[in-house]
Design a protein around this motif. Structure first.
Motif, PDB file in Angstrom:
ATOM      1  N   GLY B 569     105.451  24.103  12.831  1.00 33.58           N
ATOM      2  CA  GLY B 569     104.427  24.658  13.708  1.00 33.58           C
ATOM      3  C   GLY B 569     104.987  25.231  14.995  1.00 33.58           C
ATOM      4  O   GLY B 569     104.688  26.362  15.378  1.00 33.58           O
ATOM      5  N   LYS B 570     105.841  24.459  15.637  1.00 33.65           N
ATOM      6  CA  LYS B 570     106.370  24.896  16.931  1.00 33.65           C
ATOM      7  C   LYS B 570     107.221  26.156  16.760  1.00 33.65           C
ATOM      8  O   LYS B 570     107.133  27.106  17.537  1.00 33.65           O
ATOM      9  CB  LYS B 570     107.215  23.777  17.533  1.00 33.65           C
ATOM     10  N   LEU B 572     107.046  28.331  14.451  1.00 29.64           N
ATOM     11  CA  LEU B 572     106.201  29.475  14.123  1.00 29.64           C
ATOM     12  C   LEU B 572     105.640  30.085  15.402  1.00 29.64           C
ATOM     13  O   LEU B 572     105.620  31.310  15.571  1.00 29.64           O
ATOM     14  CB  LEU B 572     105.054  29.039  13.204  1.00 29.64           C
ATOM     15  N   GLY B 573     105.224  29.214  16.297  1.00 26.90           N
ATOM     16  CA  GLY B 573     104.696  29.675  17.573  1.00 26.90           C
ATOM     17  C   GLY B 573     105.744  30.459  18.355  1.00 26.90           C
ATOM     18  O   GLY B 573     105.461  31.517  18.925  1.00 26.90           O
ATOM     19  N   TRP B 575     108.322  32.068  17.136  1.00 27.32           N
ATOM     20  CA  TRP B 575     108.563  33.353  16.456  1.00 27.32           C
ATOM     21  C   TRP B 575     107.455  34.328  16.827  1.00 27.32           C
ATOM     22  O   TRP B 575     107.691  35.486  17.120  1.00 27.32           O
ATOM     23  CB  TRP B 575     108.604  33.134  14.945  1.00 27.32           C
ATOM     24  N   LYS B 576     106.237  33.810  16.853  1.00 28.73           N
ATOM     25  CA  LYS B 576     105.078  34.652  17.123  1.00 28.73           C
ATOM     26  C   LYS B 576     105.170  35.280  18.512  1.00 28.73           C
ATOM     27  O   LYS B 576     104.932  36.483  18.670  1.00 28.73           O
ATOM     28  CB  LYS B 576     103.809  33.811  17.025  1.00 28.73           C
TER      29      LYS B 576
END
Lengths: 841, 653
Positions: B569-570, B572-573, B575-576
């Motif tokens: 999750g972290k 992904l954030g 990368w986003k």
């Protein structure tokens, strides 16, 4: 120039019907049924029109409303064209078929063209053609304009001011193709002998004309005809479908979840052969017949009408032959069939009655599913669907080396980032690059539309020259994979539970080596064409492999549309490009010749005689014929249940179980031969079941039907070889064949498992064979057979025990020496010493 | 009118796939569960899955039988199943329920009849009762104490039961379930072995295959060699395979498993093994072996709905007949007389003067008598096959790496040698397989597998024999992977795009690392088709006249969101936000259309604020469309609909 748009084209055909077009020519036809070469005589006009018709048929085939054509004839008796109407002149040029979307009628009309008695000027025709076209397209400026002229170039052309015509055509963006009958062609190559001066001059003029134009082509008719069969790929532009690529929970944890706008398009899509339309001969009805009779006096030719058929679906139900219901059904049927004529109705009624079926009205039907014998109504045709949400969800990643390629189930799709959003492109690119670097692929779940059934698949990172994307392949669900068990090829276990190391199923070292060499020799990696650097490329490229069924069917469709009879004018052979990958490359075949022979010798694969397809019904008894054998003559070995595989075949045949996919398992065998064989057996055996009670063997509870085990083309069977042989010898015909066949059969039986059970029988056979060989001057055949048998017995898998048996009989079964032969008045190439030595080794 | 007919609209020559399934469906399958009911099968032990519940082998066996019934009823609605118990003292009530009296101490619990909801429910009720009271099974089927039924009698009973109930043409199988590896101890055992063998041969000759499932436990291991290896036939005589199999070799399909794996083992045998084709495989001129082809991967679809007629007392399926008619004459045309030709064109009205039927709606073609510009069905087929006979012809070998991911168009098939058509096929096939695996080669071949198919090029992908922990073995053989033709390959419609920087790739790499399964692969077994299961669950509920609760359905293919966020999750954030800050965010693509388009770019924040303010109407239609397009939503409809859709999207996000 932008890519040509499919359709939106008007093609003008300019056809030369001057008297010279009536010249007859000989045209080769494809070989007849027996391979004989055939030819036919056609006028140059008929021949050239084939090209026109094929082009028109292509338009009919594609069926585009915006693909239209018109036909202008020059050299016509009449003059009928718009330029003439306006300005006069332009004589003997006729607008034969106005511009429209072509159909079968267009082809029929083109067929009706005949050479005339007057000349027409080609340039006049060109001008009429482009004027007519321009007139028609006055409001459709963007359409493509094509002009195709077919001519023999034998007639004078008014060449002055041709530059003006070129300028006009270039101005209108017209492309001109001139197809000349017997024009010289470098590509074919072809040069016409005894060319007339006028034709030579005309060809030169056409050459100048077409090369001056922006888009002009000059070609010969023969070449043009050949090119119409070249497989051509219909380019389909895939539409881009929008969807979303997701990872994580976008609803409640949006900050940490990914949502990328993507477009998908097909990467591979199955093309199927174009479907055929069904036709039937329309029976002449009485009024038609009258007409025909009237006409016969003037016109002796009768016409046959083929009409296109439509499919009709009818529903029937079996009410289990209840009388009351039956009557009811009849009434109902009458109502429904009112429109039909009398005979038809009767016909249908009897048919329906025969099968105890009642026709049912569609409106009475209820949709539902079967749950075994239970009926589950479902008027909607489906239950509520699984709620799903559009998009592609990534479930995880795994190493690409673990990918099981054989699970890929269907067409491949591209997944692109939204082409209008650089940010999305960069996002996809980063994922693709990272996947490539780590050599992983993703597992994903795809829903094409809200509420649609999901599919599972994998995503494969792909990097093109200037763009990164993902490829999708549909993978199976658990339900889609069948797990059949197959016997191990390597690990054979005996009944005692021990591993078996040597067995006819397990290849030997020598066999493995032979195969290794074969595989190396048949390598295709260096068997293709040379690249720029001069090194050879692999043979076979999917991009050059055309679907033979698609293109052959298309060729056949075109052919039948333009010829009037298939029997006299059969379909020409397929274009060479279509079958170029049907045989391995010559280089490779040559290289593999030696290793292939090695393999054949090492593996000794033999085709097994085909088993009987199915036992015939017992009620179907044929009369005895001379082939019949008395049961009492039968030998014990044949009754041994597991003695040979042909016996087992019999067991199957006599059980009521239909063979699985028998019709599909056909090999190259001649079907007719099999049928005959089958029949013979039935006739020979049918009496058995009637006259003789079952045999005393306990396991034989089913009626015995015996396969004579004769391979197609053999007169000696594997079941009763000696009997078969003696019968033939007694009859005195086909001795050589009988000797050869018995030899082959003995060798075969010896090499089978369980041969030991038949040793005595086989030795008897050999005794008889040797005796006959000696007496009937088949000495060489015997000696050859024996040598071969020895070789086989002593090789692997062999049957050494049997050979010992042969040896034990001493000279009784040995080679026939020249001494022994001479006593019988025969000749042998084997010396006495050689014959002795033969058994010694 | 058309949708009504949709489901039976198929062209016999055109659709190959359809023919495959028809072929499978047309053949009925019959299974007789033959379950040992002895004391040891009934002895209770603690259920490994549920606390405080007692179970026994018989319960497990019956439950497995029930599961198989449930599955079969969906896959093959016309198949039949029966259950026979042996070593029980229970007798059939009157003895008249069956045409023939069966042997003592064997009992037909369910005779062989086509499957139906009541039959499955009967079994479910029995199992439920046994769950409540562990002694229920012992009460219902009292075991034979102190002795055993001779196996010969068991096989004879099977034979009789099958003879009474099974259709003649069906494939017939007996699933033999027992935990006793030596049923005949003591005097006379030799005779009993002989009789068992003889009766088994009888059974086999009646076209029945016996598939044994032996239960082995730690306390009571199962040894085949004690009794069964001398009884069981070397192979299934009615299976087309291995007729010639050496009698010294054990049959291929003996399953010895722990009771927990019984169902899994049966699953392998759930569908009878049927070859789709048997063709010669030509390796070179004069060097040909026989192979059989099997479909190991085929899409399992929902059953098509049928049309039923209400006959008052019951519902009957309507049979569908398709005929071809000459519309103008309303006359049916004999199938054998149909000829084939090209379409006559879209506007094929007959402006031809010679044609008398000028008012015809549907096309006709008039030819001179004796001429035939049409083809026969046989000729049509030869165009598809190019005159080839069924067979697979090897063209040569290529490196394994030549088999590209994108060269796929259809599911693969699997071939295995067929000793019955060419003797020596097995050793040759085996040698070829070994050689190709060693050299990392694949074969290129031209294949025509059935008479009405068309030739395709395919790669032969060798598969090495492997046995995994569960006892399932990857069979040795070749996967036949059909290649796309040039006609099937579409070019990439996008040729250029922006690419990510090295940094951004590293951000992506970080979460990909976290979400990769080590040594993982695509696991088909983990993904049962949810749509199919959902459909079948409703079908079953409806057949059982139960209420269906959609909430109880679990979709196993849904991504494991919890796991994804926990692990990555972290990352992904991160990368986003890196993507959002990428300079590409500021680039707008110059549209290269010929028409000049109005600027439709509106950023999401602006639209959201308009949405919040309720002033979406201020946006233009093209702007709304652009936004919806970017979100992958439909862009059809009037402005009001578009606004509604935009609002919906914001509601959801």
């Amino acid at each position: 120039m932008p890519a040509e748009r499919a359709g939106y084209t008007v093609t003008m055909f300019l056809v030369d019907t001057s008297p010279s077009m009536g010249t007859l020519r000989t045209v080769d036809l494809p070989p007849g049924p027996d391979g004989e070469s055939r030819t036919t005589k056609l006028t140059n006009l008929e021949w050239a029109l084939q090209f026109v018709k094929l082009k028109v048929q292509e338009m009919i085939f594609n069926g585009r409303k915006t693909d239209q054509c018109g036909v202008v004839v020059f050299g016509s008796e009449e003059t009928d064209n718009i330029v003439n109407e306006k300005n006069g002149g332009y004589e003997n040029v006729m607008e034969y078929i106005p511009i429209s979307q072509p159909n079968a009628g267009t082809l029929a009309k083109i067929d009706a063209l005949q050479p005339s008695s007057v000349f027409g000027d080609p340039i006049d025709a060109v001008i009429v053609g482009i004027e007519t076209q321009a007139n028609y397209l006055s409001s459709k400026k963007t359409w493509t304009r094509k002009v195709i002229m077919v001519t023999d170039g034998e007639n004078p052309i008014e060449v002055e001011d041709w530059e003006a015509t070129v300028a006009k055509m270039d101005g209108l963006d017209v492309s001109l193709t001139i197809v000349g009958v017997d024009f010289d062609d470098e590509e074919l190559p072809y040069t016409e002998p005894n060319k007339t001066i006028i034709k030579r001059a005309n060809e030169e003029f056409y050459n100048t004309l077409t090369s001056t134009m922006k888009s002009g082509v000059l070609g010969s008719c023969a070449f043009a005809l050949r090119e119409t069969t070249r497989p051509e790929i219909k380019q389909t532009r895939s539409t881009l479908m929008g969807t979303v690529l997701r990872l994580g929970d976008v609803d409640t944890r949006g900050k940490e979840a990914i949502e990328i706008v993507v477009k998908t398009s097909k990467c591979t899509a199955l093309t199927r052969p174009k479907s055929w339309k069904k036709f039937g001969v329309r029976p002449n009805n009485p009024t038609d017949k009258m007409n025909v009779d009237d006409e016969t006096e003037e016109n002796n030719e009768k016409n046959v009408v083929y009409s296109q058929l439509r499919m009709r679906t009818e529903y029937y139900v079996d009410p289990n032959a209840d009388n009351e219901e039956d009557e009811e059904g009849d009434v109902k049927m009458k109502e429904e069939d009112e429109g039909l004529d009398e005979g038809k109705e009767d016909n249908e009624k009897s048919m329906a009655k025969d099968q105890n079926l009642q026709k049912v009205d569609r409106e009475e039907l209820i949709r539902g599913f079967k749950y075994g014998t239970t009926y589950v109504p479902c008027p909607e045709g489906q239950f509520p669907k699984l709620p799903t949400r559009k998009g592609i969800d990534i479930c995880g990643f795994f190493g690409e080396k673990n990918f099981r390629r054989e699970l890929s189930m269907g067409e491949i799709q591209y997944i692109w980032a939204d082409p209008s959003s650089p940010q999305q492109q960069v996002a996809i690119s980063s994922i693709v690059q990272a996947m490539c670097e780590k050599e992983v692929m993703a597992i994903a779940r795809w829903v094409t539309k809200d509420g649609m059934d999901p599919k599972m698949g994998v995503l494969w990172p792909t990097r093109f020259d200037k763009v990164d994307c993902l490829l999708w392949s549909h993978m199976p669900f658990a339900d889609d994979v069948r797990k059949y068990t197959f016997a191990s090829l390597d690990h054979l276990v005996s009944k005692k539970g021990d591993a078996i190391k040597e067995h006819p199923y397990i290849p030997t070292k020598a066999q493995l080596t032979a195969m290794d060499e074969f595989v190396d020799a048949m390598d295709l990696m260096d068997a293709g064409e040379k690249d720029e650097a001069g090194s050879r490329l692999p043979w076979f490229d999917t991009l050059l492999s055309y679907n033979p069924a698609v293109h052959r069917t298309k060729q056949a469709i075109f052919h039948s549309a333009v010829v009037s009879d298939i029997e006299t004018n059969p379909l020409p052979p397929p274009h060479p490009d279509l079958v170029k990958y049907f045989e391995p490359p010559k280089r490779v075949l040559k290289r593999a010749r030696g290793p292939l022979e090695e393999c054949k010798n090492a593996f000794k694969v033999k085709q097994v005689p085909k088993k009987i397809a199915k036992a015939k019904k017992e009620g179907h008894v044929h009369a005895r014929d001379e082939d019949d054998m008395l049961l009492l003559d039968r030998k014990q070995p044949a009754l041994d249940r597991t003695s040979s595989q042909s016996r087992i075949t019999v067991t199957i045949a006599s059980s009521s179980r239909a063979p699985v996919a028998a019709s599909d398992s056909d090999t190259e065998d001649d079907d007719d031969a099999e049928f005959l064989l089958d029949k013979k057996i039935t006739s020979a055996l049918a009496p058995l079941t009637n006259e003789v009670t079952p045999l005393p063997t306990p396991a034989r509870s089913v009626s015995p039907q015996v396969d004579l085990g004769r391979e197609p083309g053999r007169i000696i069977g594997a079941t009763y070889p000696l009997k078969d042989f003696e019968k033939n010898v007694a009859q005195g015909d086909l001795i050589s064949k009988a000797v050869n066949d018995l030899g082959a059969v003995i060798t075969e039986i010896v090499m089978r498992p369980f041969a030991s059970r038949r040793t005595t029988e086989l030795l008897d056979c050999m005794q008889a064979l040797r005796k006959t060989s000696l007496e009937e001057d088949e000495i060489d055949a015997w000696n050859a057979f024996l040598t071969n048998l020895k070789g086989k017995c002593l090789s692997r898998p062999g049957n050494e025990a049997f050979w010992l048996g042969v040896k034990k009989s001493e000279r009784g079964l040995g080679l026939i020496s020249n001494k022994e032969a001479r006593q019988q008045g025969g000749i042998s190439t084997v010396s006495e010493g050689q014959a002795e030595e033969f058994f010694a080794i | 009118m058309p949708p009504y007919d949709d489901w039976n609209k198929f062209d016999d020559e055109d659709d190959e796939e359809l023919q495959d399934t028809l072929f499978f469906e047309s053949k009925k399958d019959v299974i007789l569960f033959c379950i040992d009911c002895s004391e040891s099968m009934l002895s209770l032990y603690d259920d490994p899955n549920y606390e405080d519940v007692q179970t026994c082998h018989l319960y497990a066996a019956l439950e497995a039988a029930m599961q198989i019934q449930k599955k079969k009823i969906i896959v093959g609605p016309n198949d039949s199943v029966g259950i026979l118990l042996f070593n029980t003292t229970r007798k059939s009530e009157q003895g008249q329920s069956h045409a023939s009296e069966i042997k003592r101490n064997t009992f037909v619990y369910q005779p062989i009849t086509p499957l139906g909801a009541p039959k499955v429910q009967e079994l479910i009720q029995l199992l439920d009762a046994a769950r409540e009271d562990p002694n229920e099974l012992t009460k219902t089927f009292p075991p034979l104490v102190g002795k055993r039924v001779p196996m010969g009698d068991v096989f004879t009973s099977c034979n009789w039961v099958l003879r009474d109930g099974a259709p003649k043409t069906a494939s017939k199988r007996v699933f033999l379930i027992t935990d006793e590896d030596d049923p005949h101890i003591g005097p006379g055992s030799k005779q009993l072995i002989t009789s068992a063998r003889t009766t088994l041969i009888d059974l086999t000759q009646a076209g029945v295959t016996v598939e044994p499932f032996f239960i082995s436990t730690e306390d009571k291991p199962f040894h085949v060699s004690k009794f069964y290896s001398s009884v069981l036939l070397p192979s299934n005589l009615n299976d087309e395979d291995e007729l010639q199999e050496d009698s010294s070799v054990l049959p291929e399909s003996i399953s010895i498993s722990r009771i927990e794996d019984l169902l899994a083992q049966m699953r392998f045998h759930e569908v009878p093994k049927r070859a789709q084709y048997s063709v010669p495989l030509q390796l070179g001129e004069g060097f040909t072996i026989g192979v059989k082809g099997y479909g190991l991967v085929t899409e399992q679809k929902k059953g098509a709905y049928k049309y039923f007629v209400d006959l008052g007392d019951r519902m009957e399926v309507a049979t569908v007949k398709t005929t071809y008619i000459d519309e103008d004459q309303e006359a049916e045309v004999d199938k054998a007389k149909i000829v084939y030709g090209p379409t006559l064109g879209a506007t094929a009205t007959n402006d031809d003067e010679d044609n008398q039927d000028a008012d015809d709606g549907f096309g006709t073609r008039v030819v001179k008598d004796g001429n035939r510009p049409f083809y026969t069905a046989e000729e049509i087929r030869s165009f598809r096959t190019l005159g080839l006979e069924p067979g697979i012809k090897l063209l040569g070998f290529k490196d394994r790496s030549e088999l590209a991911f994108e060269d796929n168009i259809k599911h693969s098939q699997f071939i295995y040698p067929d000793e019955m058509s060419y003797s020596g096929s097995k050793r040759t096939f085996s040698a070829l397989l070994k050689s190709m695996i060693k050299k990392e080669k694949i074969g290129l071949a031209l294949a025509l597998t059935r008479r009405n198919a068309s030739p395709t090029f395919c790669y032969l992908l060798p598969q090495e024999e492997k046995v995994d922990d569960s006892g399932w073995s990857e069979p040795a053989g070749f996967h036949i992977i059909p290649l796309p033709f040039a006609d099937d390959i579409r070019s990439a419609p996008v040729e250029e795009g922006f690419r990510a920087s090295e940094d951004l790739k590293d951000f992506a790499r970080a979460w990909i690392d976290k979400l990769s399964v080590k040594n993982g692969t695509y696991p088909p077994d983990s993904y049962p088709n949810p749509a199919l299961a959902y459909h079948n669950a409703q079908l079953q509920a409806s057949a059982f006249r139960e209420q269906y609760h959609p909430d109880s359905f679990e979709d196993l293919t849904a991504p494991k969101l919890e796991m994804i966020h926990k692990r990555a999750g972290k990352l992904l954030g991160e990368w986003k936000s890196a993507v959002n800050n990428d300079e590409s965010a500021n680039v707008t693509v110059a549209t290269t259309g010929s028409k000049r388009k109005a600027d439709v770019t509106v950023d999401e924040a602006e639209i959201r604020s308009k949405y919040d303010a309720g002033t979406l109407a201020k946006l233009r239609v093209d702007q709304l469309k652009e936004f919806l397009k970017a979100k992958g939503q439909a862009v059809s409809g009037k402005k009001a609909e578009l606004m509604e859709r935009v609002a919906e999207w914001f509601d959801a996000h």
